[in-house]
Design a protein around this motif. Structure first.
Motif, PDB file in Angstrom:
ATOM      1  N   UNK C  58      -1.869  15.579 -10.103  1.00  0.00           N
ATOM      2  CA  UNK C  58      -3.197  16.182 -10.290  1.00  0.00           C
ATOM      3  C   UNK C  58      -3.805  16.665  -8.979  1.00  0.00           C
ATOM      4  N   UNK C  59      -3.188  16.318  -7.905  1.00  0.00           N
ATOM      5  CA  UNK C  59      -3.658  16.698  -6.571  1.00  0.00           C
ATOM      6  C   UNK C  59      -2.887  15.851  -5.584  1.00  0.00           C
ATOM      7  N   UNK C  60      -3.230  15.971  -4.317  1.00  0.00           N
ATOM      8  CA  UNK C  60      -2.513  15.223  -3.301  1.00  0.00           C
ATOM      9  C   UNK C  60      -3.034  13.783  -3.262  1.00  0.00           C
ATOM     10  N   UNK C  61      -2.171  12.812  -3.529  1.00  0.00           N
ATOM     11  CA  UNK C  61      -2.636  11.423  -3.459  1.00  0.00           C
ATOM     12  C   UNK C  61      -2.844  11.038  -1.991  1.00  0.00           C
ATOM     13  N   UNK C  62      -3.498   9.918  -1.751  1.00  0.00           N
ATOM     14  CA  UNK C  62      -3.515   9.393  -0.382  1.00  0.00           C
ATOM     15  C   UNK C  62      -2.133   8.806  -0.104  1.00  0.00           C
ATOM     16  N   UNK C  63      -1.772   8.757   1.156  1.00  0.00           N
ATOM     17  CA  UNK C  63      -0.461   8.250   1.542  1.00  0.00           C
ATOM     18  C   UNK C  63      -0.206   6.882   0.900  1.00  0.00           C
ATOM     19  N   UNK C  64       1.017   6.676   0.442  1.00  0.00           N
ATOM     20  CA  UNK C  64       1.369   5.399  -0.192  1.00  0.00           C
ATOM     21  C   UNK C  64       1.075   4.227   0.736  1.00  0.00           C
ATOM     22  N   UNK C  65       1.284   4.440   2.024  1.00  0.00           N
ATOM     23  CA  UNK C  65       1.044   3.345   2.975  1.00  0.00           C
ATOM     24  C   UNK C  65      -0.444   3.128   3.202  1.00  0.00           C
ATOM     25  N   UNK C  66      -1.241   4.164   3.049  1.00  0.00           N
ATOM     26  CA  UNK C  66      -2.696   3.990   3.112  1.00  0.00           C
ATOM     27  C   UNK C  66      -3.121   3.043   1.995  1.00  0.00           C
ATOM     28  N   UNK C  67      -2.606   3.290   0.791  1.00  0.00           N
ATOM     29  CA  UNK C  67      -2.918   2.401  -0.328  1.00  0.00           C
ATOM     30  C   UNK C  67      -2.463   0.972  -0.011  1.00  0.00           C
ATOM     31  N   UNK C  68      -1.273   0.855   0.536  1.00  0.00           N
ATOM     32  CA  UNK C  68      -0.764  -0.465   0.915  1.00  0.00           C
ATOM     33  C   UNK C  68      -1.694  -1.145   1.926  1.00  0.00           C
ATOM     34  N   UNK C  69      -2.096  -0.409   2.964  1.00  0.00           N
ATOM     35  CA  UNK C  69      -2.932  -1.027   4.005  1.00  0.00           C
ATOM     36  C   UNK C  69      -4.270  -1.511   3.444  1.00  0.00           C
ATOM     37  N   UNK C  70      -4.851  -0.714   2.532  1.00  0.00           N
ATOM     38  CA  UNK C  70      -6.147  -1.100   1.969  1.00  0.00           C
ATOM     39  C   UNK C  70      -5.981  -2.351   1.102  1.00  0.00           C
ATOM     40  N   UNK C  71      -4.950  -2.359   0.272  1.00  0.00           N
ATOM     41  CA  UNK C  71      -4.700  -3.529  -0.579  1.00  0.00           C
ATOM     42  C   UNK C  71      -4.400  -4.759   0.293  1.00  0.00           C
ATOM     43  N   UNK C  72      -3.601  -4.564   1.307  1.00  0.00           N
ATOM     44  CA  UNK C  72      -3.219  -5.636   2.224  1.00  0.00           C
ATOM     45  C   UNK C  72      -4.433  -6.160   3.005  1.00  0.00           C
ATOM     46  N   UNK C  73      -5.222  -5.218   3.514  1.00  0.00           N
ATOM     47  CA  UNK C  73      -6.367  -5.593   4.361  1.00  0.00           C
ATOM     48  C   UNK C  73      -7.285  -6.589   3.676  1.00  0.00           C
ATOM     49  N   UNK C  74      -7.475  -6.405   2.372  1.00  0.00           N
ATOM     50  CA  UNK C  74      -8.378  -7.295   1.628  1.00  0.00           C
ATOM     51  C   UNK C  74      -7.849  -8.722   1.571  1.00  0.00           C
ATOM     52  N   UNK C  75      -6.540  -8.888   1.712  1.00  0.00           N
ATOM     53  CA  UNK C  75      -5.977 -10.235   1.589  1.00  0.00           C
ATOM     54  C   UNK C  75      -6.111 -11.041   2.875  1.00  0.00           C
ATOM     55  N   UNK C  76      -6.358 -10.350   3.986  1.00  0.00           N
ATOM     56  CA  UNK C  76      -6.337 -11.034   5.288  1.00  0.00           C
ATOM     57  C   UNK C  76      -7.321 -12.206   5.368  1.00  0.00           C
ATOM     58  N   UNK C  77      -8.604 -12.010   4.998  1.00  0.00           N
ATOM     59  CA  UNK C  77      -9.541 -13.140   5.134  1.00  0.00           C
ATOM     60  C   UNK C  77      -9.142 -14.341   4.278  1.00  0.00           C
ATOM     61  N   UNK C  78      -8.427 -14.117   3.195  1.00  0.00           N
ATOM     62  CA  UNK C  78      -8.065 -15.201   2.286  1.00  0.00           C
ATOM     63  C   UNK C  78      -6.675 -15.765   2.534  1.00  0.00           C
ATOM     64  N   UNK C  79      -5.785 -14.944   3.071  1.00  0.00           N
ATOM     65  CA  UNK C  79      -4.389 -15.369   3.159  1.00  0.00           C
ATOM     66  C   UNK C  79      -3.926 -15.603   4.599  1.00  0.00           C
ATOM     67  N   UNK C  80      -4.318 -14.707   5.497  1.00  0.00           N
ATOM     68  CA  UNK C  80      -3.661 -14.796   6.801  1.00  0.00           C
ATOM     69  C   UNK C  80      -4.589 -15.036   7.986  1.00  0.00           C
ATOM     70  N   UNK C  81      -5.830 -15.478   7.714  1.00  0.00           N
ATOM     71  CA  UNK C  81      -6.735 -15.699   8.845  1.00  0.00           C
ATOM     72  C   UNK C  81      -6.209 -16.822   9.748  1.00  0.00           C
ATOM     73  N   UNK C  82      -5.599 -17.833   9.137  1.00  0.00           N
ATOM     74  CA  UNK C  82      -5.026 -18.929   9.925  1.00  0.00           C
ATOM     75  C   UNK C  82      -3.502 -18.888   9.943  1.00  0.00           C
ATOM     76  N   UNK C  83      -2.986 -17.692   9.686  1.00  0.00           N
ATOM     77  CA  UNK C  83      -1.534 -17.549   9.662  1.00  0.00           C
ATOM     78  C   UNK C  83      -0.987 -17.568  11.084  1.00  0.00           C
TER      79      UNK C  83
END
Lengths: 342, 342, 342
Positions: C58-83
């Motif tokens: 339907x148009x140009x999507x955002x880069x697949x890795x952009x989607x990955x980074x946004x999804x990933x970024x949200x997990x940091x405070x809950x998953x990897x802050x003390x990683x």
């Protein structure tokens, strides 16, 4: 066989050849915002949809130089990957404003070719056109570059030199359809100076300066999908990443707001030279000289021909030394036509 | 006659004068994205159209401080180009959220004036208003600056000091139309702490820090079309480019998410001081103190008055030395009202 | 009680637990433009609405890795802050293209847990899903991290190890609805090489390099709302800010355009290791190895499995030393599936 692009060498160009460049690009509000973050751009027509609407446009176009950079960037992998130097520009014209949502692609036609006497390099002249999604030409320009030969033993092609105008005349310029300065608000535009207030020969010192940083010029150059290694890779060029010449053009044009706030639209590029390289840490300043003035067919819209000089030091108005060469502090000498309210 | 803007000097201001600032600016998704790239901004109302819609808004507005920076930036060429110091803020109010697509312009009214005893400078008070494309006021604030006199021999004007509130009361605050926290999702917002969980006097150490870089603050400051030389030109200020105070404000506010994730909207600015200059390489951290709390007319929406302190070192809660002066590690002391779910 | 997020410790995870992450985020044209400014991204499907439309989208999507980074970024405070370390990825799938205007949020389910023999740390396995505004899953992946224990005396939980595929098979991959390469324009895409032109075992040196800067990786990492201190705060990590591993992934993938311009869409992530840390000043280069090829259910659409290696020096094709360990010049070893015209 390697799958990466080795770039074209001098032998790969023939007069008449048309190169259709990759990669098409949709320009939107994001590119517009980044342009304002990267350069101190303040020309009102490119800043406000309302101001642009009052000037008869459908909204605020993206900066004319943003369109130029995108069209230019696409040509790099095909034209200048093996270039030794970017020698000049001529006959540049902006034919249609580019709006957020437009998709641009580029084509270049080889219009001239000449081997250098050293037998190792040659000069290639191309006319590049930028198209939008409905295949209208939004801008075009000629540029010539010095390119390496793949094989120094290869025979020299027949020299063809294009007949290029030293400057566009006002008749060559295309005024955007429906443009009007009848409701022009000088106060909102930032300065009271009209077309009539500028005299041929007048020099304007734009006063402001910007000390440039690596991150900034790389963000910009990538945004235009310009892939030239020299701008990005310090292992390729350990003496310092060379700043894309177009970054200096945009910086100088934006700085020229202070004194030329009403030179709103760039419509013609007569010529230009990147006089000296620019590096991170340099402080870019700018001055302009009024080269010519002309009325246009559109009542109230004047054309002004300007020399825009970017420097990293030196005095406004000083361009060349006694030897006729650019002063070492001069980065850019650009000759363009802009539109101003009369 | 020079065509560049020399800026106004103290003699150029009279009480009652209204200055209509250039250049109008359309704000869109690009500016919103850049705000998230420049600052670690995570308040959900400004991050998600869906979250904002659930709060009764038509979509996610641009950050309140983005609106402030754009409105403020326009005043710089007219108000603070020759300013020696930015002395204070008062009576700041956000009256209407700014959405992508809105076009902002600014006007300032001179509301006070006082020559300093040294005869070389004076203080000018202006009330600045930001308007959108339908001429609604989206925000307003008072700021006072110390400005150089053009001519130290010029006679002192009659002193007029505006009557400014030391802090806005909750009745002064404007809650955006249709705002509701009835469907507020604390989990998605990032923290469980409600308005009721904060106590006056409570100090919150926001823990996180950001070491700032030249490219970042220049990208930001240009984006707001703030032209003050000190932020950009290392030849003008060889001791280091001064970071725009607003960059520090936005950085500290974004850092305050960690502990104040539900202090969603900024609606009032009571005062603020840029206590010490900030330079590239400094690591900005932040702490907040709850100064006051009040219920509003809108059920479920509480107002919280916060002191936001940005530092480059030091301990949360420590603001001034025994001499009553700000500690050298304090960059910013800001006093504002925000809205929180009760 | 402190109001700031201390992050979860090893004891805070139980198998079966579902964590709904803050903060939802609307992605628009601004994020797309910034992606092109931050990385030399040139894949045509993500650059041009017209090209993407010709491919049935339907148009140009955002880069697949952009989607990955946004999804990933949200997990940091809950998953990897003390990683202590990000150990691996598996079973990553892109299920639906993300378009400008979409709002993303993330959830993670704990699917495995194992205390380390030292008793001080443990490994936590989570399956993270990114949802759009209509609660469709746009992507998912498994990641495992080593996390500190709050209390070394706490008893070890029962070990649960998830059964993870060493690589996705072509049947696991989801081809975006209506995707077609029937009208694919190889010239506009930038390279003539089709799926059929690549051989398993083939190594491609992507040639280009980018010397990275502090401002760039911080802009990127903030844009994905990734809050890990190590990327931003030089007082927290005086030996140098660690560059977010995802920044290296995106840089390498963008560089891989030169030789893999037609590996358009990333649809599967089989695994990945951040072999060595990356710092400002490093010059990132990349090479790829074809690991596998498969036809898909969609005529004309081939799947290619690639090893993408980012380096800061070294020779294309060289990955590990005689000791079986990654060479010190290797930054990233990523294993993914992409779609290509056959």
């Amino acid at each position: 066989m390697t799958k990466t692009n080795p770039g074209r060498f001098f032998e790969d160009y023939q007069v008449g050849q048309v190169i259709r460049h990759a990669v098409p690009r949709t320009i939107a509000e994001g590119e517009r915002a980044l342009y304002h973050a990267l350069y101190p751009a303040r020309h009102a027509l490119y800043s406000s949809d309302v101001f642009a609407g009052d000037c008869g446009l459908e909204g605020s176009p993206v900066d004319d130089l943003l369109a130029f950079h995108v069209v230019f960037g696409k040509t790099v992998p095909d034209v200048s990957l093996n270039a030794v130097a970017n020698l000049g520009y001529a006959e540049g014209r902006w034919l249609k404003p580019v709006y957020p949502g437009d998709t641009l692609r580029s084509e270049s036609e080889v219009i001239g070719i000449k081997q250098n006497s050293n037998g190792k390099t040659g000069v290639v002249y191309v006319r590049t056109r930028g198209f939008n999604q409905t295949d209208e030409v939004v801008m075009e320009y000629v540029r010539w570059v010095m390119v390496r030969k793949r094989d120094v033993e290869a025979p020299a092609p027949q020299t063809v030199l294009p007949d290029l105008k030293s400057a566009l005349s006002v008749e060559d310029l295309v005024i955007p359809e429906s443009l009007t300065f009848e409701n022009y608000d000088f106060e909102l535009a930032g300065e009271p100076h009209r077309w009539g207030d500028y005299a041929v020969g007048e020099v304007i010192d734009h006063v402001d300066g910007v000390t440039v940083e690596e991150a900034e010029h790389m963000l910009a150059t990538r945004l235009w999908q310009n892939t030239a290694k020299v701008h990005f890779d310090l292992t390729f060029r350990p003496e310092g990443r060379l700043i894309y010449g177009g970054h200096v053009i945009s910086m100088a044009r934006a700085l020229s707001f202070n004194g030329l706030a009403n030179a709103q639209m760039i419509v013609g590029l007569n010529g230009g030279a990147h006089a000296n390289p620019c590096f991170s840490g340099d402080t870019i300043k700018a001055w302009s000289e009024v080269l010519d003035k002309a009325e246009t067919d559109v009542p109230g819209v004047g054309a002004i021909r300007l020399r825009l000089v970017a420097t990293k030091g030196g005095t406004a108005g000083e361009l060349k030394g006694k030897d006729g060469k650019y002063l070492p502090t001069v980065l850019l000498d650009l000759d363009y036509w802009a539109l101003m309210p009369i």
